[in-house]
Design a protein around this motif. Structure first.
Motif, PDB file in Angstrom:
ATOM      1  N   VAL A 100       0.843  -1.200   0.000  1.00 28.40           N
ATOM      2  CA  VAL A 100       0.000   0.000   0.000  1.00 28.40           C
ATOM      3  C   VAL A 100       0.877   1.248   0.000  1.00 28.40           C
ATOM      4  N   LEU A 101       1.926   1.250   0.814  1.00 28.96           N
ATOM      5  CA  LEU A 101       2.808   2.419   0.876  1.00 28.96           C
ATOM      6  C   LEU A 101       3.562   2.622  -0.430  1.00 28.96           C
ATOM      7  N   LEU A 102       4.034   1.557  -1.038  1.00 28.26           N
ATOM      8  CA  LEU A 102       4.734   1.693  -2.316  1.00 28.26           C
ATOM      9  C   LEU A 102       3.778   2.110  -3.429  1.00 28.26           C
ATOM     10  N   SER A 103       2.552   1.585  -3.402  1.00 30.18           N
ATOM     11  CA  SER A 103       1.547   1.988  -4.397  1.00 30.18           C
ATOM     12  C   SER A 103       1.155   3.444  -4.205  1.00 30.18           C
ATOM     13  N   ALA A 104       1.085   3.870  -2.955  1.00 34.13           N
ATOM     14  CA  ALA A 104       0.723   5.261  -2.671  1.00 34.13           C
ATOM     15  C   ALA A 104       1.728   6.212  -3.288  1.00 34.13           C
ATOM     16  N   SER A 105       2.983   5.832  -3.267  1.00 32.40           N
ATOM     17  CA  SER A 105       4.008   6.679  -3.881  1.00 32.40           C
ATOM     18  C   SER A 105       3.746   6.862  -5.371  1.00 32.40           C
ATOM     19  N   ALA A 106       3.425   5.773  -6.060  1.00 33.02           N
ATOM     20  CA  ALA A 106       3.146   5.851  -7.501  1.00 33.02           C
ATOM     21  C   ALA A 106       1.888   6.669  -7.775  1.00 33.02           C
ATOM     22  N   LEU A 107       0.851   6.496  -6.945  1.00 34.81           N
ATOM     23  CA  LEU A 107      -0.401   7.236  -7.152  1.00 34.81           C
ATOM     24  C   LEU A 107      -0.213   8.724  -6.877  1.00 34.81           C
ATOM     25  N   LEU A 108       0.532   9.051  -5.834  1.00 35.46           N
ATOM     26  CA  LEU A 108       0.756  10.466  -5.525  1.00 35.46           C
ATOM     27  C   LEU A 108       1.666  11.125  -6.553  1.00 35.46           C
ATOM     28  N   ASP A 109       2.602  10.365  -7.120  1.00 33.99           N
ATOM     29  CA  ASP A 109       3.427  10.914  -8.202  1.00 33.99           C
ATOM     30  C   ASP A 109       2.570  11.275  -9.411  1.00 33.99           C
TER      31      ASP A 109
END
Length: 178
Positions: A100-109
């Motif tokens: 979830v944290l790694l996916s959040a980085s991609a989504l926020l980018d």
């Protein structure tokens, strides 16, 4: 990834997740309660999270301690493998939190430098998911406690499903309005 893709994929994921709980209701109890301590889920989720994180370490540049990336890579590889032997309890929850944290980085980018109104619904959900992932990553037994609470009343799983499905449909519709 564009903001359209990030919003659409997040919306479709939420629809699928919510539909599962809405459709199955109390029938999803056994599987949900097995998940936190599932060895198969731990291997898959922790393996994916570790591989994704180690990939990011391998991509470090000189400004990000890139000259030490082999040492850092080896250290975190040892920690990832060691977690299966030294802290195997609730490893599936920890792996999910990492994903979830790694996916959040991609989504926020994808939402970075976009119009504030356009990205509001996506980033609001992502920040909430980050908070939940940090809490569950630090104390994964809370997911077990949440499932105990969720299945105490037969309407709760369906209500959770309705909320996730509705927000997923909202995100999916918003993606096409960009």
């Amino acid at each position: 990834m564009t903001l359209f893709q990030a919003t659409l994929l997040t919306g479709l994921f939420l629809v699928a997740f919510g539909t599962h709980f809405f459709w199955h209701g109390m029938a999803s109890e056994a599987g949900s309660k097995r998940f936190p301590r599932s060895k198969n889920a731990a291997y898959i989720l922790m393996g994916l999270a570790s591989a994704w994180f180690l990939y990011h370490i391998w991509q470090l540049g000189p400004a990000d301690f890139g000259q030490y990336k082999k040492i850092i890579f080896a250290l975190f590889l040892f920690a990832a493998i060691g977690s299966f032997y030294f802290v195997p309890d609730f490893l599936a929850v920890r792996g999910l939190a990492g994903l979830v944290l790694l996916s959040a980085s991609a989504l926020l980018d994808a939402a970075y430098m976009q119009e504030p109104q356009a990205r509001l619904f996506l980033v609001s959900f992502v920040y909430l998911a980050i908070i939940v992932a940090i809490v569950l990553g630090g104390s994964p037994y809370r997911l077990r406690d949440f499932f105990d609470w969720l299945y105490r009343h037969p309407k709760r799983p369906r209500m959770l499903g309705i909320v996730f499905t509705a927000y997923g449909l909202l995100l999916t519709a918003i993606a096409f309005l960009y």
